[in-house]
Design a protein around this motif. Structure first.
Motif, PDB file in Angstrom:
ATOM      1  N   GLN A  93      80.348  55.474  43.350  1.00  0.00           N
ATOM      2  CA  GLN A  93      80.959  54.853  44.522  1.00  0.00           C
ATOM      3  C   GLN A  93      80.206  55.228  45.792  1.00  0.00           C
ATOM      4  O   GLN A  93      79.946  54.379  46.646  1.00  0.00           O
ATOM      5  CB  GLN A  93      82.426  55.270  44.631  1.00  0.00           C
ATOM      6  N   LYS A  94      79.850  56.517  45.907  1.00  0.00           N
ATOM      7  CA  LYS A  94      79.075  56.961  47.075  1.00  0.00           C
ATOM      8  C   LYS A  94      77.710  56.279  47.107  1.00  0.00           C
ATOM      9  O   LYS A  94      77.206  55.919  48.177  1.00  0.00           O
ATOM     10  CB  LYS A  94      78.904  58.482  47.041  1.00  0.00           C
ATOM     11  N   GLU A  97      78.092  52.727  48.370  1.00  0.00           N
ATOM     12  CA  GLU A  97      78.310  52.732  49.820  1.00  0.00           C
ATOM     13  C   GLU A  97      77.013  53.012  50.561  1.00  0.00           C
ATOM     14  O   GLU A  97      76.744  52.416  51.609  1.00  0.00           O
ATOM     15  CB  GLU A  97      79.365  53.778  50.174  1.00  0.00           C
ATOM     16  N   ASN A 100      74.731  49.920  50.531  1.00  0.00           N
ATOM     17  CA  ASN A 100      75.214  48.897  51.462  1.00  0.00           C
ATOM     18  C   ASN A 100      74.791  49.186  52.899  1.00  0.00           C
ATOM     19  O   ASN A 100      74.567  48.262  53.687  1.00  0.00           O
ATOM     20  CB  ASN A 100      76.742  48.795  51.391  1.00  0.00           C
TER      21      ASN A 100
END
Length: 313
Positions: A93-94, A97, A100
């Protein structure tokens, strides 16, 4: 001669003693703190007792943190061997992020030389050149009646100017352009159309690194040199994670992870060792570059090293 050459290193980076020996030394040191403070420095008990208790707590916490780090070393190695190091859901997930917000960047500039020169631009060199100019202006404009003053200002301007020019011009770009030779137009075309990752870090682990990945060539650089790699010659691409454990005065101070992309070329002959190139990146950039060169990927590897210091905290 070997032992003599090794002496300066061991003076500032002594070998780490086994943990059991260090624990014994800590235990012996606790009453010594009180004895030295009370009888050598003649400090009152109101100072010596808290100092002794504080030292005992500090060493106990250091041992606990080191034991926990040693346990995590085994988990770290197991996660690497099992291929789970970058598969954790929270890490993924990190990573998403980060991508992005900080995706590959496109090269800006009309030439590879101009872009690389910008990445090696020395701010301190420019500052020294500005200071040098100020000294020269002072030498020309100041009129004190003392020739020595103008000479000192001019000499100072020369010193700052020389050192500033050295820092400004002393980059590996010129040597790299020369090394490209006749391939320069082809490498430049690949570079300008490539995807770029850059990694800068200050402090003890300071670095200025980057990688440009394109269809035909991959260009990597660090603070000392720049290399180009013909993608057709790549044999393997590997992620390597290093855990560096720091000790100051034989006391555990913590650990830092560093991440390296290793590009190994194909063997040219059976007797030759394959050539390797390494570039440091942050943990998410490492995954990005690894995926961008996915057709050459091999499993991730890891290492643990220990660094000791005299007086380090």
């Amino acid at each position: 001669m070997g032992k003599f050459d090794d002496f300066p290193r061991k003076m500032f980076h002594p070998d780490l003693l086994p943990l059991k020996r260090r624990i014994i030394a800590y235990i012996i040191g606790i009453p010594l703190v009180y004895i030295i403070g009370r009888f050598y420095y003649e400090l009152p008990n109101i100072v010596c007792i808290p100092l002794t208790v504080g030292s005992a707590i500090f060493w106990a916490v250091a041992v606990f943190m080191e034991l926990r780090s040693n346990r995590k070393d085994k988990e770290f190695k197991n996660d690497i061997d099992n291929g789970e190091f970058h598969q954790d859901e929270k890490w993924q997930q990190k990573y998403a992020e980060y991508v992005n917000k900080h995706d590959f960047i496109q090269v800006k500039g009309d030439s590879m030389k101009a872009d690389l020169s910008r990445r090696f631009l020395s701010i301190s060199g420019i500052v020294m050149l500005v200071i040098s100019a100020l000294f020269f202006i002072g030498a020309i404009l100041i009129r004190t009646g003392l020739l020595e003053t103008n000479i000192i200002l001019a000499v100072a301007g020369l010193l700052f100017g020389g050192w500033g020019a050295f820092k400004y011009l002393n980059t590996p770009v010129r040597a790299f352009i020369k090394e490209c030779g006749e391939k320069y137009p082809e490498i430049e075309r690949s570079y300008l159309n490539g995807r770029m990752l850059t990694y800068k870090r200050n402090g003890e682990l300071s670095c200025n690194c980057g990688i440009n990945i394109s269809g035909n060539y991959t260009v990597i650089y660090n603070s000392k040199r720049i290399d180009f790699i013909d993608n057709a010659e790549i044999g393997a691409v590997q992620k390597h994670v290093t855990k560096t454990k720091y000790y100051g005065n034989q006391i555990y101070n913590g650990s830092v992870f560093s991440y390296t992309l290793i590009i190994t070329l194909k063997k040219r002959s059976e007797n030759d060792d394959p050539k390797q190139y390494r570039v440091k990146l942050n943990e998410f950039q490492l995954e990005m570059a690894y995926k961008a060169l996915s057709s050459y990927n091999t499993p991730v590897s890891a290492s643990i090293r220990e660094k000791t210091e005299i007086g380090g905290i």
